[in-house]
Design a protein around this motif. Structure first.
Motif, PDB file in Angstrom:
ATOM      1  N   PRO A  82      -0.724  12.808  64.013  1.00  0.00           N
ATOM      2  CA  PRO A  82      -0.849  12.085  62.998  1.00  0.00           C
ATOM      3  C   PRO A  82      -0.580  12.755  61.782  1.00  0.00           C
ATOM      4  N   GLU A  83      -0.550  13.942  61.527  1.00  0.00           N
ATOM      5  CA  GLU A  83      -0.142  14.781  60.197  1.00  0.00           C
ATOM      6  C   GLU A  83       0.294  16.199  60.633  1.00  0.00           C
ATOM      7  N   GLY A  84       0.736  16.577  59.543  1.00  0.00           N
ATOM      8  CA  GLY A  84       1.590  18.022  60.054  1.00  0.00           C
ATOM      9  C   GLY A  84       0.550  19.198  59.738  1.00  0.00           C
ATOM     10  N   THR A  85      -0.467  19.159  58.629  1.00  0.00           N
ATOM     11  CA  THR A  85      -1.124  20.250  58.245  1.00  0.00           C
ATOM     12  C   THR A  85      -1.837  21.006  59.473  1.00  0.00           C
ATOM     13  N   ALA A  86      -2.602  20.271  60.375  1.00  0.00           N
ATOM     14  CA  ALA A  86      -3.318  20.866  61.288  1.00  0.00           C
ATOM     15  C   ALA A  86      -2.207  21.675  62.255  1.00  0.00           C
ATOM     16  N   ARG A 115      -1.779   5.060  64.888  1.00  0.00           N
ATOM     17  CA  ARG A 115      -2.104   3.683  65.183  1.00  0.00           C
ATOM     18  C   ARG A 115      -2.809   2.850  64.120  1.00  0.00           C
ATOM     19  N   GLU A 116      -2.382   2.564  63.025  1.00  0.00           N
ATOM     20  CA  GLU A 116      -2.813   1.735  62.028  1.00  0.00           C
ATOM     21  C   GLU A 116      -2.499   0.515  62.133  1.00  0.00           C
ATOM     22  N   ARG A 117      -3.311  -0.467  61.453  1.00  0.00           N
ATOM     23  CA  ARG A 117      -2.844  -1.852  61.390  1.00  0.00           C
ATOM     24  C   ARG A 117      -1.629  -2.045  60.574  1.00  0.00           C
ATOM     25  N   ARG A 122       2.635   0.853  55.351  1.00  0.00           N
ATOM     26  CA  ARG A 122       1.878   1.585  56.573  1.00  0.00           C
ATOM     27  C   ARG A 122       2.433   1.236  57.921  1.00  0.00           C
ATOM     28  N   TYR A 123       3.124   2.361  58.254  1.00  0.00           N
ATOM     29  CA  TYR A 123       3.740   2.371  59.632  1.00  0.00           C
ATOM     30  C   TYR A 123       3.084   3.102  60.811  1.00  0.00           C
ATOM     31  N   ARG A 124       3.333   2.708  61.999  1.00  0.00           N
ATOM     32  CA  ARG A 124       2.865   3.698  63.158  1.00  0.00           C
ATOM     33  C   ARG A 124       3.645   4.658  63.451  1.00  0.00           C
ATOM     34  N   ALA A 131       4.647  20.522  52.414  1.00  0.00           N
ATOM     35  CA  ALA A 131       4.439  21.813  52.166  1.00  0.00           C
ATOM     36  C   ALA A 131       3.130  22.542  52.031  1.00  0.00           C
ATOM     37  N   GLU A 132       3.162  23.487  52.825  1.00  0.00           N
ATOM     38  CA  GLU A 132       1.689  24.323  52.886  1.00  0.00           C
ATOM     39  C   GLU A 132       2.167  25.735  52.185  1.00  0.00           C
ATOM     40  N   LEU A 133       1.102  26.226  51.478  1.00  0.00           N
ATOM     41  CA  LEU A 133       0.800  27.492  50.694  1.00  0.00           C
ATOM     42  C   LEU A 133      -0.246  28.092  51.492  1.00  0.00           C
ATOM     43  N   VAL A 256     -11.486  11.004  46.909  1.00  0.00           N
ATOM     44  CA  VAL A 256     -11.828  12.071  47.895  1.00  0.00           C
ATOM     45  C   VAL A 256     -11.026  12.027  49.098  1.00  0.00           C
ATOM     46  N   ARG A 257     -10.129  11.376  49.621  1.00  0.00           N
ATOM     47  CA  ARG A 257      -9.123  11.213  50.662  1.00  0.00           C
ATOM     48  C   ARG A 257      -9.673  11.469  52.106  1.00  0.00           C
ATOM     49  N   GLY A 258      -8.943  10.971  52.788  1.00  0.00           N
ATOM     50  CA  GLY A 258      -9.428  10.567  54.085  1.00  0.00           C
ATOM     51  C   GLY A 258      -9.433  11.777  55.371  1.00  0.00           C
ATOM     52  N   TYR A 261     -10.645  18.081  56.264  1.00  0.00           N
ATOM     53  CA  TYR A 261     -10.580  19.571  56.056  1.00  0.00           C
ATOM     54  C   TYR A 261     -10.564  20.319  54.892  1.00  0.00           C
ATOM     55  N   TYR A 262     -10.647  19.102  53.778  1.00  0.00           N
ATOM     56  CA  TYR A 262     -10.407  19.580  52.368  1.00  0.00           C
ATOM     57  C   TYR A 262     -11.568  20.302  51.666  1.00  0.00           C
ATOM     58  N   THR A 263     -11.246  21.069  50.779  1.00  0.00           N
ATOM     59  CA  THR A 263     -12.285  21.852  50.022  1.00  0.00           C
ATOM     60  C   THR A 263     -11.778  22.070  48.638  1.00  0.00           C
ATOM     61  N   VAL A 278      -2.033   2.371  47.998  1.00  0.00           N
ATOM     62  CA  VAL A 278      -0.929   3.105  48.835  1.00  0.00           C
ATOM     63  C   VAL A 278       0.010   4.370  48.012  1.00  0.00           C
ATOM     64  N   ALA A 279      -0.123   5.507  48.686  1.00  0.00           N
ATOM     65  CA  ALA A 279      -0.039   6.736  47.722  1.00  0.00           C
ATOM     66  C   ALA A 279       1.506   7.077  48.158  1.00  0.00           C
ATOM     67  N   LEU A 280       2.285   7.720  47.266  1.00  0.00           N
ATOM     68  CA  LEU A 280       3.348   8.134  47.559  1.00  0.00           C
ATOM     69  C   LEU A 280       3.230   9.572  48.296  1.00  0.00           C
TER      70      LEU A 280
HETATM   71  P1  HAM Z   1      -1.997  11.854  53.990  1.00  0.00           P
HETATM   72  O1  HAM Z   1      -2.424  11.320  52.738  1.00  0.00           O
HETATM   73  O2  HAM Z   1      -2.858  11.345  55.321  1.00  0.00           O
HETATM   74  O3  HAM Z   1      -1.976  13.423  53.833  1.00  0.00           O
HETATM   75  O4  HAM Z   1      -0.639  11.593  54.050  1.00  0.00           O
HETATM   76  C1  HAM Z   1       0.600  11.938  53.156  1.00  0.00           C
HETATM   77  C2  HAM Z   1       1.383  10.851  52.887  1.00  0.00           C
HETATM   78  O5  HAM Z   1       2.151  10.391  53.975  1.00  0.00           O
HETATM   79  C3  HAM Z   1       0.681   9.601  52.247  1.00  0.00           C
HETATM   80  O6  HAM Z   1       0.352   9.796  50.728  1.00  0.00           O
HETATM   81  C4  HAM Z   1       1.747   8.723  52.555  1.00  0.00           C
HETATM   82  O7  HAM Z   1       2.753   8.666  51.447  1.00  0.00           O
HETATM   83  C5  HAM Z   1       2.449   8.828  53.672  1.00  0.00           C
HETATM   84  N1  HAM Z   1       1.567   8.196  54.882  1.00  0.00           N
HETATM   85  C6  HAM Z   1       0.578   8.300  55.534  1.00  0.00           C
HETATM   86  N2  HAM Z   1       0.258   7.574  56.417  1.00  0.00           N
HETATM   87  C7  HAM Z   1       1.104   6.707  56.509  1.00  0.00           C
HETATM   88  C8  HAM Z   1       1.610   5.334  57.003  1.00  0.00           C
HETATM   89  N3  HAM Z   1       1.079   5.015  58.163  1.00  0.00           N
HETATM   90  N4  HAM Z   1       2.986   4.847  56.678  1.00  0.00           N
HETATM   91  C9  HAM Z   1       3.791   5.207  55.874  1.00  0.00           C
HETATM   92  N5  HAM Z   1       3.283   6.324  55.212  1.00  0.00           N
HETATM   93  C10 HAM Z   1       2.329   6.954  55.405  1.00  0.00           C
HETATM   94  C11 HAM Z   1      -1.692  14.052  55.111  1.00  0.00           C
HETATM   95  O8  HAM Z   1      -1.101  13.763  55.919  1.00  0.00           O
HETATM   96  C12 HAM Z   1      -2.141  15.556  54.744  1.00  0.00           C
HETATM   97  N6  HAM Z   1      -1.595  16.414  56.039  1.00  0.00           N
HETATM   98  C13 HAM Z   1      -1.378  16.089  53.579  1.00  0.00           C
HETATM   99  C14 HAM Z   1      -1.559  17.540  53.354  1.00  0.00           C
HETATM  100  C15 HAM Z   1      -0.892  18.462  53.388  1.00  0.00           C
HETATM  101  N7  HAM Z   1      -2.646  18.013  52.757  1.00  0.00           N
HETATM  102  C16 HAM Z   1      -2.564  19.339  52.784  1.00  0.00           C
HETATM  103  N8  HAM Z   1      -1.407  19.947  53.085  1.00  0.00           N
END
Ligand code: HAM
Length: 421
Positions: A82-86, A115-117, A122-124, A131-133, A256-258, A261-263, A278-280
């Motif tokens: 669902p995301e790259g950090t983990a 699997r978001e609405r 917002r896409y599936r 980037a990760e440091l 606060v973000r969703g 794992y954040y500190t 909606v965030a960039l």
């Molecule tokens: P996130 O805020 O869940 O963070 O996603 C990062 C960015 O991905 C969002 O700001 C948004 O632009 C885009 N994004 C997320 N979900 C969707 C979606 N369903 N459709 C389109 N764009 C989307 C993370 O995923 C963390 N891994 C970021 C991070 C990296 N934190 C630390 N290192």
């Protein structure tokens, strides 16, 4: 009409030319900018064993409810990331990068699955550049990744992105804040939306970013009043560095973000064209993640940029570069010669095409005028004399060039029109 069951899944997209060329350009630009900051590309699988994600996000929506999870034929429990950090943290631990000289700077690009609405932006399946440091707990590391993310967004044509930042504290100060927050919200429990009632039990910090109970949070305790001295210095150091580097940054007390794992640092950048929810891009510090994956504790900070959102916010501004194509045309009977000349031109570094439809010279010319900058005409009198006719397809000016000199001739004229004879 294609049958419903054969259509692409909901919330996904096909990206066709020319849009796909914008995607390819953005990818190049992002990695180029990252390279300037010392970030090296990393690739990890698009699926991981499910615990990689569950371990890091007990109360995270994208981990709990929105995952694409399956058990494969061998009985292995897998999840599309669902995301790259983990995933990167897992690779960092597994490949012993914690033992390598620090810091380690890594950047990635790839699809993420949630699997978001489906709704606007917002896409599936979406794409992130992230980037990760690793290896630094210093505010300069947070500031550096924020500057990198804003530089990528600027390179894509969005001017003055405004970073919203907050600190959600650390293990020392967050428990005290959480307690105060819960106490406050309990006192107003009857007024809360259903989601917030659940958050109160499971993940109280998320109460702050409810889009419904906005009035209630106005009077909620402020994290800043609970930060320990280290957390206060840390966020101050990040804001100071980013601001002095000339980027717009300001505190958002409700950010606060969703992800669990954040500190300390969390940050986000929005855009007027996308709406407030909606965030960039978003990111933050996550000093405990490697340890939760059985690795040594290594402080880290990073971000993810939503590529589809960048492309939609920059529509009409971040265009793919035009391709200066060469069309190798032929008079009847010279198709093979044209085919071979096109290959020769490609080897000399030009995008070149020859006819694969057996068309007349007239039809080839008509098509070439649409797609190419130059037309080379193979066959006829000039060809017999060892020459090729080169035609500037926009001006119609043409001249005969020695066959062996065509590559050099084109190289010299790249971006320049053919001069009249
Ligand atoms: P996130 O805020 O869940 O963070 O996603 C990062 C960015 O991905 C969002 O700001 C948004 O632009 C885009 N994004 C997320 N979900 C969707 C979606 N369903 N459709 C389109 N764009 C989307 C993370 O995923 C963390 N891994 C970021 C991070 C990296 N934190 C630390 N290192």
């Amino acid at each position: 009409m294609i049958r419903a069951e054969l259509k692409r899944p909901r919330g996904t997209q096909d990206i066709l030319p020319p849009e796909s060329r914008r995607v390819a350009k953005l990818r190049r630009v992002a990695f180029d900018v990252a390279e300037r900051y010392g970030f090296e590309p990393i690739e990890t699988p698009i699926f991981e064993q499910t615990p990689v994600f569950t371990r890091v996000g007990e109360t995270t929506d994208i981990v709990q409810h929105e995952r694409y999870r399956f058990v494969d034929a061998g009985g292995v429990d897998l999840t599309l990331r669902p995301e790259g950090t983990a995933a990167v943290a897992r690779a960092f631990v597994e490949n012993g990068l914690a033992q390598a000289p620090q810091p380690v700077r890594l950047a990635y690009w790839g699809p993420m699955f949630r699997r978001e609405r489906p709704q606007a932006g917002r896409y599936r399946q979406h794409t992130q550049f992230g980037a990760e440091l690793y290896g630094s707990g210093d505010p300069s590391a947070d500031a550096e990744v924020i500057l990198l993310a804003t530089a990528v967004v600027e390179a894509a044509g969005l001017s003055r992105p405004e970073v919203r930042i907050n600190s959600i504290g650390c293990d020392v100060c967050r428990p005290g804040y959480r307690e105060a927050l819960v106490e406050y919200y309990r006192s107003r429990e009857g007024e809360l939306c259903a989601d917030c009632q659940a958050r109160l039990e499971k993940n109280p910090l998320r109460l702050l970013d409810c889009k419904i109970d906005v009035a209630i949070r106005q009077a909620a305790p402020d994290l800043a009043d609970y930060w320990c001295a280290d957390c206060r210095d840390h966020i101050g150091g990040v804001i100071d560095r980013v601001a002095r580097a000339g980027r717009a940054i300001g505190r958002d007390a409700h950010l606060v973000r969703g992800l669990d794992y954040y500190t300390r640092t969390v940050f986000e950048v929005g855009h007027p064209s996308l709406g407030p929810a909606v965030a960039l891009f978003g990111g933050g510090r996550y000093d405990g993640l490697t340890a939760s994956l059985d690795g040594p504790a290594v402080p880290a900070v990073g971000f993810g940029i939503g590529i589809e959102r960048i492309l939609s916010a920059t529509a009409g501004r971040f265009d793919a570069d035009p391709v200066e194509r060469v069309a190798v045309l032929h008079v009847p009977g010279f198709a093979t010669e044209a085919f071979l000349l096109a290959e020769e031109i490609r080897r000399a570094g030009w995008p070149a095409e020859s006819d694969v439809l057996g068309r007349s010279l007239r039809a080839q010319l008509k098509d070439a005028a649409r797609r190419a900058r130059y037309g080379l005409i193979v066959g006829g009198r000039e060809w017999e004399a060892g020459q090729v006719v080169v035609r500037d397809l926009s001006s119609g000016v043409q001249e005969a060039v020695a066959r062996d000199d065509v590559g050099a001739y084109l190289a010299e004229r790249r971006q320049r029109p053919v001069e009249p004879v």
